[in-house]
Design a protein around this motif. Structure first.
Motif, PDB file in Angstrom:
ATOM      1  N   GLN A 123       8.949  17.201 -22.228  1.00 33.63           N
ATOM      2  CA  GLN A 123       8.215  16.798 -23.264  1.00 33.63           C
ATOM      3  C   GLN A 123       8.024  17.656 -24.560  1.00 33.63           C
ATOM      4  N   ASN A 124       8.428  19.234 -24.063  1.00 30.67           N
ATOM      5  CA  ASN A 124       8.308  20.129 -25.176  1.00 30.67           C
ATOM      6  C   ASN A 124       9.660  20.174 -26.057  1.00 30.67           C
ATOM      7  N   GLY A 125      10.656  19.376 -25.712  1.00 27.44           N
ATOM      8  CA  GLY A 125      11.766  19.304 -26.569  1.00 27.44           C
ATOM      9  C   GLY A 125      12.864  20.537 -26.038  1.00 27.44           C
ATOM     10  N   VAL A 126      12.462  20.821 -24.651  1.00 30.61           N
ATOM     11  CA  VAL A 126      13.795  21.888 -24.160  1.00 30.61           C
ATOM     12  C   VAL A 126      14.811  20.934 -23.585  1.00 30.61           C
ATOM     13  N   LEU A 127      16.129  21.120 -23.972  1.00 27.32           N
ATOM     14  CA  LEU A 127      17.156  20.346 -23.619  1.00 27.32           C
ATOM     15  C   LEU A 127      18.074  21.424 -22.975  1.00 27.32           C
ATOM     16  N   ALA A 128      18.556  21.117 -21.717  1.00 31.09           N
ATOM     17  CA  ALA A 128      19.336  22.037 -20.765  1.00 31.09           C
ATOM     18  C   ALA A 128      20.665  21.315 -20.597  1.00 31.09           C
ATOM     19  N   ILE A 129      21.833  22.000 -20.608  1.00 29.53           N
ATOM     20  CA  ILE A 129      23.181  21.301 -20.354  1.00 29.53           C
ATOM     21  C   ILE A 129      23.614  22.037 -18.994  1.00 29.53           C
ATOM     22  N   TRP A 130      23.965  21.326 -18.058  1.00 25.39           N
ATOM     23  CA  TRP A 130      24.480  21.775 -16.881  1.00 25.39           C
ATOM     24  C   TRP A 130      25.801  21.391 -16.247  1.00 25.39           C
ATOM     25  N   ASN A 131      26.619  22.566 -15.962  1.00 24.46           N
ATOM     26  CA  ASN A 131      27.987  22.216 -15.470  1.00 24.46           C
ATOM     27  C   ASN A 131      28.059  21.533 -13.923  1.00 24.46           C
ATOM     28  N   ILE A 132      28.639  20.744 -13.530  1.00 25.14           N
ATOM     29  CA  ILE A 132      28.461  20.079 -11.992  1.00 25.14           C
ATOM     30  C   ILE A 132      30.026  20.421 -11.606  1.00 25.14           C
ATOM     31  N   ASN A 133      29.951  20.980 -10.358  1.00 27.77           N
ATOM     32  CA  ASN A 133      31.231  21.013  -9.735  1.00 27.77           C
ATOM     33  C   ASN A 133      31.744  19.562  -9.185  1.00 27.77           C
ATOM     34  N   GLY A 134      32.751  19.566  -8.306  1.00 20.54           N
ATOM     35  CA  GLY A 134      33.310  18.254  -7.962  1.00 20.54           C
ATOM     36  C   GLY A 134      32.590  17.700  -6.614  1.00 20.54           C
ATOM     37  N   LYS A 135      31.692  18.637  -6.168  1.00 16.94           N
ATOM     38  CA  LYS A 135      30.788  18.068  -5.097  1.00 16.94           C
ATOM     39  C   LYS A 135      29.553  17.571  -5.495  1.00 16.94           C
ATOM     40  N   GLY A 136      29.166  17.602  -6.894  1.00 16.64           N
ATOM     41  CA  GLY A 136      28.150  17.234  -7.510  1.00 16.64           C
ATOM     42  C   GLY A 136      26.989  18.135  -7.457  1.00 16.64           C
ATOM     43  N   ARG A 137      27.429  19.483  -7.226  1.00 18.13           N
ATOM     44  CA  ARG A 137      26.473  20.588  -7.196  1.00 18.13           C
ATOM     45  C   ARG A 137      26.516  21.315  -8.662  1.00 18.13           C
ATOM     46  N   PRO A 138      25.299  21.781  -9.010  1.00 19.32           N
ATOM     47  CA  PRO A 138      25.116  22.749 -10.248  1.00 19.32           C
ATOM     48  C   PRO A 138      25.999  24.092 -10.122  1.00 19.32           C
ATOM     49  N   GLN A 139      26.417  24.452 -11.132  1.00 20.70           N
ATOM     50  CA  GLN A 139      27.410  25.785 -11.125  1.00 20.70           C
ATOM     51  C   GLN A 139      26.454  26.787 -11.729  1.00 20.70           C
ATOM     52  N   ALA A 140      25.731  27.556 -11.100  1.00 12.97           N
ATOM     53  CA  ALA A 140      24.937  28.663 -11.592  1.00 12.97           C
ATOM     54  C   ALA A 140      23.773  28.213 -12.483  1.00 12.97           C
ATOM     55  N   ASN A 141      23.595  29.076 -13.495  1.00 15.95           N
ATOM     56  CA  ASN A 141      22.536  28.508 -14.502  1.00 15.95           C
ATOM     57  C   ASN A 141      22.922  27.664 -15.560  1.00 15.95           C
ATOM     58  N   HIS A 142      21.909  27.105 -16.389  1.00 16.16           N
ATOM     59  CA  HIS A 142      22.568  26.253 -17.354  1.00 16.16           C
ATOM     60  C   HIS A 142      23.550  26.525 -18.301  1.00 16.16           C
ATOM     61  N   LEU A 143      24.336  25.906 -18.774  1.00 14.68           N
ATOM     62  CA  LEU A 143      25.554  26.127 -19.774  1.00 14.68           C
ATOM     63  C   LEU A 143      24.858  26.654 -21.078  1.00 14.68           C
ATOM     64  N   THR A 144      24.040  25.488 -21.499  1.00  9.70           N
ATOM     65  CA  THR A 144      23.367  25.865 -23.063  1.00  9.70           C
ATOM     66  C   THR A 144      21.971  25.324 -22.882  1.00  9.70           C
ATOM     67  N   LYS A 145      21.011  25.811 -23.815  1.00  7.63           N
ATOM     68  CA  LYS A 145      19.821  25.238 -23.896  1.00  7.63           C
ATOM     69  C   LYS A 145      19.216  25.519 -25.354  1.00  7.63           C
ATOM     70  N   HIS A 146      18.575  24.264 -25.525  1.00  2.00           N
ATOM     71  CA  HIS A 146      18.221  24.132 -26.835  1.00  2.00           C
ATOM     72  C   HIS A 146      16.620  23.881 -27.002  1.00  2.00           C
ATOM     73  N   GLU A 147      16.056  24.267 -27.781  1.00  2.00           N
ATOM     74  CA  GLU A 147      14.660  23.845 -28.080  1.00  2.00           C
ATOM     75  C   GLU A 147      14.509  23.284 -29.540  1.00  2.00           C
ATOM     76  N   TYR A 148      14.136  22.085 -29.228  1.00  2.00           N
ATOM     77  CA  TYR A 148      13.730  21.021 -30.505  1.00  2.00           C
ATOM     78  C   TYR A 148      12.236  20.928 -31.044  1.00  2.00           C
TER      79      TYR A 148
END
Length: 1444
Positions: A123-148
């Protein structure tokens, strides 16, 4: 037809009201998010029948806000009200929380196309992009973060792009495509195999801004709109981004370069205020919206079209029912909508007026609703295509599609109406019952005494009475298929078939080996059971005895049918001799064939509906089947169901669909082009087509066949008009609580039994035999089978069969037995038509089969007969349409007939219109309106037609209204009638003015007759002349001695009148020149000449002679030629002599008078074939003509005539005189005579052959072809001398002399001088060889070369073989080069003494001469200018420019 079974989910007690539900894109797994005001929220996962997966349960104190499945992996992303995002794995239940990024409610969860990235937003306009591996698990922290800084509302990824098609690239590489070859290069980028994931996505805020985020996570603003954005959709086909705001404004943007968007359309979507609009989007650009009423609005962005779908009360919806939500299944092309009354409406997409989806118009057909409880707020289709999840605010129901169960046996039909209800119809006696089951009905079967219903878990047996159905037993059994015969039930379990009693007791087992597989299909017909297994084996059992006995061994169908996937249906006939079955191929598509297994012969055959032909090796009736197949459309189809007749083992029927209708739907959709095909199947004759027709629109699917009826499943309230069904008796059902079930079965009589539905069994068997023998073409047996039948109705029915089978020979017999002479006569008269279909159509008309007649006329394209048929039927709309489109040759006739029909019906105004279209109004309208003169006068004045004016004038004249008649005659421009009326009225002056002014021949003739009757001869002749009635004018001139006018009139008239006038002048003996001219003009040339000679009319004679030609009398021609000779007109005399074929005299005249013989005259004198002239005389004539042409210098014409006379030698000599080198060469090559070759070669030597190699080549070739080696040798010798004298090229001269020696050696020695010539030539060759040797030796050994040259000068007869000057020049050049100028000067002096008159520069180079002058101090005589003193002391200055 399909029904939907509803399975409520088995939700745990902790779950609240469902708020969201979503299917996994691949697996039939449903995720449901629930919320409870007290406990928070839960997320649960359910199987396809609502079974709860206990391990996959998430519960939080916050409500779940968004859930989204991974595109391929069984991973569910869940966003919560506190910003937490959890990844739940199915079925293990493992869950992983993403690192804490969001602190407020999560509003976005979006996976990329292949699931390698996940986008989350809040709701605050925070957008995060996550890399997901072949097993459907996230790879560490978010790839990119934007605040709109603004709430995020929607997100969409660009669709995946297709990868490189390796197979197409390989084929292109083999064909030599350089671009494809480059793709496989080692230094090129690797090929893109499979879909390529797009990582670019678009995200929107509630403040109207759309951002684009590229694959590297870089964000940029793309566009802005007014209002809060609710939805983003991407239309891949047009590369268009669709944006929808909260005010329901749709904007479309075309996406150009990265970061660019151009708006090209904005529209306000219909909606009601204060209502939440439900919006759905399809991949093919279809936007679907609800607006809080009974309608659904669709916007087709691909076709730029929009339309509205509404709920219909006639189908079962209420007036105030509101559509809440929609969901579209692209695989099934079905749109589902949930309503406020707990119903689910479904529309099926169909395409009309086009063969493909791109060129057809979309139409939606509303299906019967499926009812559930509550208010349906959300619908979601599964990727399984047969599962639909529905949210009614209290729970979630999973609706699974089930093919409607139906069965027919022993005159009892049972059809499933709803998941728990059956409609049961008994036909003998006719009773209709309704059955309400306590569980879902998976299948039904029955006999005349019992009805068996099973749900997959239990089987219930009902006894059928005349008034009710009684439950006689229920037992547990999980068999998915059941069959019944008598008191026995047949169920299946792995590797065996159980034979049970009605109470469920197993009384016998039919076992199957592991190879034979598990039984999956059962079918009973009469006393035979056929079993199909999952390994494509079939077995037939005989049920006649107490225990079932094997009727056949197991047949492995996979050994005989390639690409066999699974069996879909098996049926056997009434005597167990044939088994039919349908299959699906390995790729899952239905096969185009229906297969037949002959139990006794152990063979498999098939009928291929794709080609419309049975398998090879099956005998067919060549004539009958060919005609039938031509009249039906059996090709490009595939079978969907099949049945054998209940009692007739030969009769088989199946339903087919067009190949283009293949889809995942297990049943044909409404409006599909379903055809019903009936076959006869026997061992002796194989498969024979009996009948084929399109299933009527009011019927749904074929249920069974039991002669004399087909039995069809029909929709409630719909019935085929052609179906023969009695009035339905009162409805009976189990109890008052049981709802009534509509009658769902309709009967349609077989083609052969229309009108004979209630015939006795003997007649029925006779008709079947007659139809069978008629199909195979055995007319003797066909008539034997019906010879005892006396009923006219039976014979009429057989005559109707003959229309279908097109057997006119049989039809004649049937008409005779019917006692219908009128039909027999009409059929006899129709035999003149060349098309058999047209003859059959006449038979159909006589039997009242008008639809068949219409189809037959159309099939043979006899639109003229179809036009007459429509007219006779009174169907004028079809008549006019047909005439305007196909039968335009009879268009005017059709208009005329329709006008006559309208006239008879009293519609005179319309009749006038069609009389005008038929172009018959000028006659027909006055006839029709003759009793209404006022209307007729108005019509005439309105049309302004000359013919109508004339008709009206004649009418007025008959009524003595002369003024009115004159006025209308003038409007009609009928000048004859005007003159006639004026003459009648005595106004001759006015009549004369009209005739003179208009020049009308008819008017002038009438006036001339009037004047002649009143003895005004002058005026009569004048108007006869204007009327071109010259014979009448000539007659008056002869009768009244008007000789001057007679001549002019005769020249204007025909030859007969000219002849009469000439005879008139000749008889009177005056104006003989006029007589001669008229005889000549009339074509009587001989008479004209005789009269001219007799009266010495020389000027006329000359005029006549100019028109004579070879077609005239030879004696007359000769006489005229003498006349022209006498008057010194020799050219004309020659032409007449030639025309008279006196060629010798003509030629002598040409010679004596020195007349030029033109090419045209020569050709006229050339006789090709003549019986009056011998061949020798003809050749002599041609040679004389050629001689004359030679004297006149016309050499080409002379050549032609000599050639025609066969004297080619003289022809060549004439051609040589013409000097036409090209024609000389051509003529020599064509004639191929030795003498001509030599003459041509001699001529060519006189030309400049030194500069033209082509002439040189022809000289050598002609001497060679002319076999004149001595002449060729002389030519070579001349060539050699030219090379020496002009070019000092002793090498070429040596080659030429060598060739000359060879040629001279071949010559025949007749004079004895050949040896001397050869000896002299050999001596020359020797001397030249020495001199050539000296020149070549000088390069290597100059001293030796000089010595040899000095010795060569001592040779006797050196010149002309080697010119002395060339030898001295060689020595002088040598001594000058060596600096021995004294010796060189002495040699020069010796040369001057030997050749005092020769120019030194011919032999010595200018360089050597200049050196001698310079070194010796002497002035040599300039060769450019010599002074020669002659004997008479005359001084001549000679300029030698050629060697300057």
């Amino acid at each position: 037809m399909a029904v939907y079974f509803d399975h409520p989910i088995d939700a745990p007690e902790s779950s609240g009201a469902p708020i969201q539900l979503t299917w996994h894109p691949v697996s039939p797994v449903l995720a449901v998010a629930s919320s409870s005001p007290s406990s928070g929220g839960t997320v649960d996962v359910y199987m396809q029948q609502g079974d709860f997966v206990e391990k996959c349960h998430l519960e939080r104190s916050y409500q779940p806000t968004v859930v989204h499945w991974h595109p391929t992996k069984p991973v569910l992303a869940v966003g919560w009200g506190n910003g937490e995002v959890i990844l739940l794995t199915y079925p293990s239940g493992d869950h992983t929380a993403l690192p804490n990024t969001h602190s407020v409610s999560c509003t976005l969860l979006k996976w990329s196309g292949l699931g390698s990235r996940l986008v989350t937003g809040d709701q605050n306009g925070v957008l995060a992009i996550w890399n997901i591996n072949g097993k459907g698990r996230p790879q560490a922290n978010h790839l990119t973060k934007h605040e709109y800084k603004r709430p995020l509302s929607s997100c969409i990824f660009k669709p995946a792009t297709p990868g490189d098609d390796v197979a197409k690239l390989a084929h292109a590489s083999v064909r030599g495509d350089s671009n494809a070859l480059d793709k496989f290069g080692w230094n090129k980028a690797p090929l893109k195999i499979g879909p390529q994931e797009e990582l670019t996505f678009y995200v929107s805020t509630t403040y109207g801004t759309v951002y684009v985020v590229d694959e590297h996570g870089k964000s940029s603003e793309l566009l802005n709109v007014e209002g809060a954005i609710k939805h983003l959709y991407y239309f891949d086909k047009r590369d268009v981004l669709a944006v929808i705001t909260d005010t329901m404004v749709l904007s479309q943007y075309s996406l150009g370069p990265p970061g660019g968007a151009q708006e090209f359309m904005r529209v306000k979507l219909s909606s009601k205020s204060r209502l939440t609009n439900y919006i759905a989007w399809t991949d093919n650009g279809l936007l679907i919206t609800t607006s809080g009423d009974q309608t659904i609005r669709l916007w087709d962005l691909e076709r730029d079209d929009n339309y509205v779908l509404s709920l219909e009360e006639a189908v079962g919806f209420e007036r105030d029912e509101i559509v809440n939500c929609v969901s579209y299944c692209s695989g099934k092309e079905i749109l589902a909508a949930g309503t406020s009354c707990g119903r689910i409406a479904m529309w099926k997409m169909v395409f009309q007026s086009g063969n493909t989806k791109t060129d057809g118009k979309i139409q939606w057909k509303l299906q019967a609703p499926t009812e559930i409880q509550g208010n349906v707020t959300q619908l979601e289709w599964s990727s399984n295509l047969n599962l639909l999840a529905a949210n009614n605010s209290h729970t979630v129901l999973i609706l699974s599609e089930h093919v409607m169960s139906a069965h027919f046996s022993q005159q009892v039909a049972a059809v499933q109406v709803s998941p728990t209800q059956l409609s049961v119809s008994q036909f003998h006696p006719e009773v209709h019952l309704a059955l309400q089951s306590d569980s879902h009905i998976k299948g039904v079967c029955g006999t005349k005494d019992s009805l068996i219903v099973w749900s997959g878990k239990q089987i219930t047996v009902y006894e059928i009475s005349e008034t009710a159905l009684h439950n006689s037993g229920t037992f547990t059994c999980d068999s998915h298929v059941v069959a019944v015969h008598g008191e026995n039930l047949y169920t299946v379990e792995p590797n065996r078939v159980q034979i049970r009693t009605p109470q469920g007791t197993v009384k016998q087992l039919l076992t199957f080996s592991k190879t034979e597989g598990n039984p999956v299909l059962l079918s009973v017909c009469q006393s035979y059971l056929v079993v199909g297994t999952d390994t494509a084996h079939i077995r037939v059992f005989d049920l006649c005895r107490r225990d079932a006995k094997a009727h056949s061994s197991a047949k492995n169908l996979a050994e005989f049918i390639p690409n066999l996937g699974t069996l879909t249906s098996v049926k056997c006939n009434a005597n167990g001799s044939q088994v039919s079955f349908l299959i699906t191929q390995v790729n899952g598509r239905p096969d185009h064939k229906v297969y037949f297994y002959d139990v006794e012969m152990d063979t498999i055959t098939h009928f291929d509906f794709f080609s419309g032909r049975p398998s090879s090796g099956i005998t067919t009736s060549e004539e009958g089947e060919r005609q039938q197949l031509e009249g039906t459309e059996l090709s490009d189809r595939y079978p969907i169901s099949h049945f054998w007749d209940e009692s007739e083992p030969r009769l088989f029927v199946c339903e087919t669909l067009p190949v283009s209708s293949e889809s995942s739907s297990p049943v044909p959709v409404d409006g599909a082009d379903v055809s019903v095909v009936t076959l006869f199947c026997t061992q002796e004759h194989g498969l024979l087509l009996h009948d084929c027709y399109l299933k009527p629109a009011g019927l749904q699917s074929l249920l069974a066949m039991d002669v004399p009826y087909y039995y069809f499943i029909c929709k409630p309230g719909e019935r085929d008009s052609s179906c023969h069904t009695k009035v339905t008796p009162p409805l009976l059902h189990l109890s008052q609580k049981s709802p009534t079930a509509p009658k769902m079965v309709s009967r349609r009589a077989l083609r052969d039994f229309v009108g004979l539905e209630n015939c006795e069994k003997t007649t029925r068997a006779a008709m079947l035999n007659f139809s069978f023998y008629l199909t195979i073409g055995d007319m003797d047996e066909a008539f034997k089978s019906i010879k005892l039948i006396k009923s006219a109705a039976v014979w009429e029915n057989m005559a109707r069969m003959c229309v279908k089978t097109r057997r006119l020979d049989v039809a004649r017999v049937c008409l005779g037995n019917m006692g219908n002479p009128r039909a027999a006569k009409a059929l006899k008269e129709a035999e003149v038509e060349p098309e058999p279909e047209a003859q059959v159509a006449m038979l159909a008309i006589q039997l009242g089969m008008l639809e068949d007649a219409e189809k037959l006329y159309k099939s043979c394209q006899r639109y003229d007969l179809l036009n007459n048929f429509y007219q006779a039927s009174g169907d004028w709309l079809k008549t006019l349409d047909l005439a305007e489109t196909h039968d335009r040759i009879h268009l005017r006739t059709t208009y005329y007939n329709y006008a006559k029909y309208l006239e008879s019906a009293g519609s005179k105004a319309q009749a006038i219109t069609f009389f005008e279209k038929s172009d018959s109004h000028r006659v027909e309208v006055p006839r029709m309106l003759q009793d209404d003169t006022s209307s007729l006068e108005i019509y005439v004045n309105k049309m302004r037609d000359k013919n109508l004016y004339k008709w009206w004038a004649q009418y007025l004249e008959s009524q003595s209204d002369m003024d009115g008649a004159l006025l209308n005659y003038e409007l009609a421009q009928d000048y004859l009638s005007l003159v006639r009326v004026f003459c009648y009225m005595g106004n001759i002056q006015k009549a004369s003015e009209i005739a003179n002014d208009t020049g009308d021949r008819a008017a002038s003739y009438h006036l001339a007759r009037h004047y002649e009757g009143h003895d005004d001869i002058k005026q009569a002749v004048h108007f006869y002349t204007r009327a071109q009635a010259y014979n009448n004018a000539i007659r008056l001139c002869k009768e009244n001695s008007l000789d001057d006018q007679l001549m002019n009139l005769a020249l204007l008239s025909n030859p007969e009148d000219m002849m009469e006038a000439a005879c008139y002048y000749e008889e009177r003996g005056a104006h003989m020149d006029r007589a001669v001219a008229l005889y000549h003009k009339a074509g009587y040339v001989s008479k004209a000449l005789e009269l001219a000679f007799a009266t010495e009319q020389f000027s006329a004679l000359q005029l006549i002679a100019e028109g004579l030609n070879e077609g005239s009398d030879p004696a007359l021609l000769a006489r005229c030629s003498d006349f022209f000779i006498t008057h010194a007109q020799y050219q004309k005399a020659v032409e007449l002599l030639v025309a008279a074929k006196k060629y010798q005299e003509a030629l002598e005249l040409c010679v004596s008078q020195n007349l030029d013989i033109s090419e045209e005259l020569a050709e006229k004198m050339t006789v090709t074939e003549s019986k009056d002239m011998s061949e020798e005389a003809r050749k002599e004539l041609l040679e004389r003509i050629a001689d004359c042409c030679m004297r006149q210098g016309n050499y080409h014409l002379a050549t032609r005539k000599y050639t025609q006379a066969g004297n080619k030698l003289k022809a060549m000599r004439a051609l040589l005189k013409s000097g036409d080198t090209e024609k000389i060469i051509f003529f020599a090559n064509v004639c191929r005579q030795k003498d001509l070759f030599i003459l041509a070669a001699n001529y060519l030597q006189s030309l400049d052959w030194r500069t033209d190699p082509e002439i040189l080549k022809n000289i050598i070739a002609f001497y060679t072809k002319g076999r004149a080696p001595e002449l060729l040798a002389g030519f070579y010798e001349a060539c050699a001398q030219v090379e020496i004298d002009d070019y000092q090229n002793y090498e070429k001269a040596l080659d030429a002399l060598t060739e000359a020696y060879k040629c001279l050696s071949k010559a025949k020695d007749t004079s004895g001088k050949q040896e001397v010539k050869l000896s002299d030539m050999q001596h020359k060759i020797t001397l030249i060889k020495k001199f050539v040797h000296v020149r070549r030796l000088y390069v290597e050994n100059a001293t030796e070369a000089v010595r040899v040259c000095e010795a060569l000068l001592e040779e006797p007869d050196l010149d002309p073989a080697v010119r002395v000057g060339d030898a001295f020049g060689f020595l002088v050049d040598h001594y000058c080069q060596q600096g021995q100028y004294q010796v060189a000067y002495r040699r020069l002096e010796e040369l001057q003494k030997l050749l005092p008159s020769q120019n030194l520069r011919y032999y010595i180079s200018p360089t050597s001469l200049e050196a001698l002058q310079r070194e010796m101090g002497v002035i040599l005589e300039h060769s450019e200018q010599k002074v020669i003193i002659k004997d008479d002391d005359e001084v001549v200055e000679e300029l030698n420019e050629s060697h300057s």
